[in-house]
Enzyme design. Structure first.
Site, PDB file in Angstrom:
ATOM      1  CG  ASN A 266      -2.104  -0.927   1.080  1.00  0.00           C
ATOM      2  OD1 ASN A 266      -2.585  -1.162  -0.021  1.00  0.00           O
ATOM      3  ND2 ASN A 266      -2.570  -1.478   2.199  1.00  0.00           N
ATOM      4  CD  GLU A 301      -2.632  -7.260   6.561  1.00  0.00           C
ATOM      5  OE1 GLU A 301      -1.657  -7.026   7.292  1.00  0.00           O
ATOM      6  OE2 GLU A 301      -3.623  -6.506   6.506  1.00  0.00           O
TER       7      GLU A 301
END
Length: 383
Positions: A266, A301
């Site tokens: 990210n 995640e």
């Protein structure tokens, strides 16, 4: 009692008008379901076709009678198009033109001004074919083939069989023959079709309601980004599996997976790249597991897989295959798919608490990360 064909045709037209209005305002405008839209078109064509036949015996018969046959065939094509959308297959534009065009040519060449059955064989064959194709589209519906669709499919199939019988009687007995008039005359056909269209219409309304309920259930149980089970849905289904050991011989494995260094994906490539990685991992899981296995997004995640009947070796093999598929996902702009760490816990007939089971896999996952990530660790082998 002699059936009044004209009265029946007027009743049929009024019924089609009412059903069409109900479907348009209360079904199609609220759901925009393609099959309900095509059904509205079919009802409108049946309505206008029935009205066209009311002009038989007048000077307007020359064009009204062929137009009635063409409109009815077009309505049958619309029924087929509606059935195709149930399987998410696009309508066939060529057939929408070909069948009505063939009917129109056959009628025009067969003295329509004096012959109310001008082009009869082509008309009857087209109707039988279109309803037959619609039945074929509805029949192999797999898991979605519920009881709601049974009367709808059966009714459309009966219309096809009926028109096939009409065609045979027309060719062997003639439109004025006793067999044709007794079993397949215009009055009998109008009444028969009217009843079956009502059955199909109510069945389709039930199908739409069923699919809306299923869609709401899907929204409530699925993760928006990955399409996998959300955490609550996974826990509920996993608990049900553990309570039913007979379905899986009471043994299996739970795999808790965590994408390694996901934050750096990210931070380096943006959240869109992170979403792509999560979706890619979800796709790798779906491509690897069986339909009886459960796969969910546990949070962030983290993902969780329940594999009924799996041994420790089988669980490790599944984890390896998921990672292999993930690594093969094509990427752009320098993005590389992250590696994955896995924690595996096995269950048996004595396992009943899902949370404790997941906690055991989580401890194994923690060990996998502490040992350098990108590996699989079993909870019973932690030292």
């Amino acid at each position: 009692m002699v059936l009044d064909t004209t009265t029946l045709r007027i009743a049929f037209a009024l019924m089609a008008l009412l059903l069409g209005l109900l479907f348009y305002f209360f079904v199609y405008r609220t759901t925009h379901a393609p099959y309900s839209g095509w059904w509205c078109v079919a009802l409108a064509l049946f309505l206008t076709g029935a009205l066209a036949f009311l002009l038989d015996g007048t000077p307007l018969q020359r064009w009204a009678n062929p137009m009635g046959h063409v409109l009815l065939v077009s309505g049958a094509v619309s029924v087929w198009s509606s059935a195709r959308t149930l399987r998410r297959s696009p309508p066939e534009p060529l057939m929408f033109v070909a069948a009505p065009a063939a009917t129109l040519v056959a009628c025009a060449l067969d003295s329509p001004a004096t012959n109310t059955w001008a082009g009869g064989p082509v008309f009857l064959a087209s109707m039988a074919l279109m309803f037959g194709l619609a039945t074929r589209e509805m029949w192999p519906a797999g898991p979605a083939y519920t009881r709601v669709r049974i009367p709808m499919t059966a009714s459309v199939g009966l219309v096809s069989v009926f028109y096939t019988g009409r065609l045979i009687a027309f060719l062997t007995d003639g439109p004025g023959g006793p067999t044709f008039e007794l079993f397949f005359g215009s009055a009998i056909t109008t009444m028969f079709t009217m009843v079956l269209l009502v059955v199909v219409s109510f069945s389709m309304a039930g199908l739409i309601s069923e699919q809306q309920t299923r869609a709401l259930h899907m929204v409530a149980t699925r993760d928006d980004l990955t399409g996998l089970l959300n955490r609550k849905a996974f826990l509920d289904l996993a608990a049900a599996v553990l309570k039913d050991p007979a379905a899986t011989q009471g043994t299996g494995a739970l795999i808790l997976a965590d994408l390694d260094h996901f934050k750096s994906v990210n931070d380096t490539h943006g959240h869109a790249a992170g979403d792509l990685a999560l979706q890619a991992f979800a796709g790798a899981c779906r491509d690897t597991v069986r339909s009886a296995d459960l796969v969910g997004r546990y949070g962030g995640e983290e993902f969780v897989l329940l594999i009924p009947g799996a041994s420790a070796g089988r669980a490790e093999s599944i984890a390896g295959e998921v990672s292999r598929r993930l690594a093969q996902v094509p990427t752009v702009d320098g993005l590389e798919m992250p590696t994955v760490s896995y924690g595996v816990a096995l269950y048996d007939a004595g396992t009943s608490d899902v949370e404790d089971f997941i906690a055991a896999a989580d401890r194994a996952l923690y060990v996998a990360k502490s040992r350098g990530r990108n590996r699989t660790v079993h909870s019973d082998r932690i030292v």
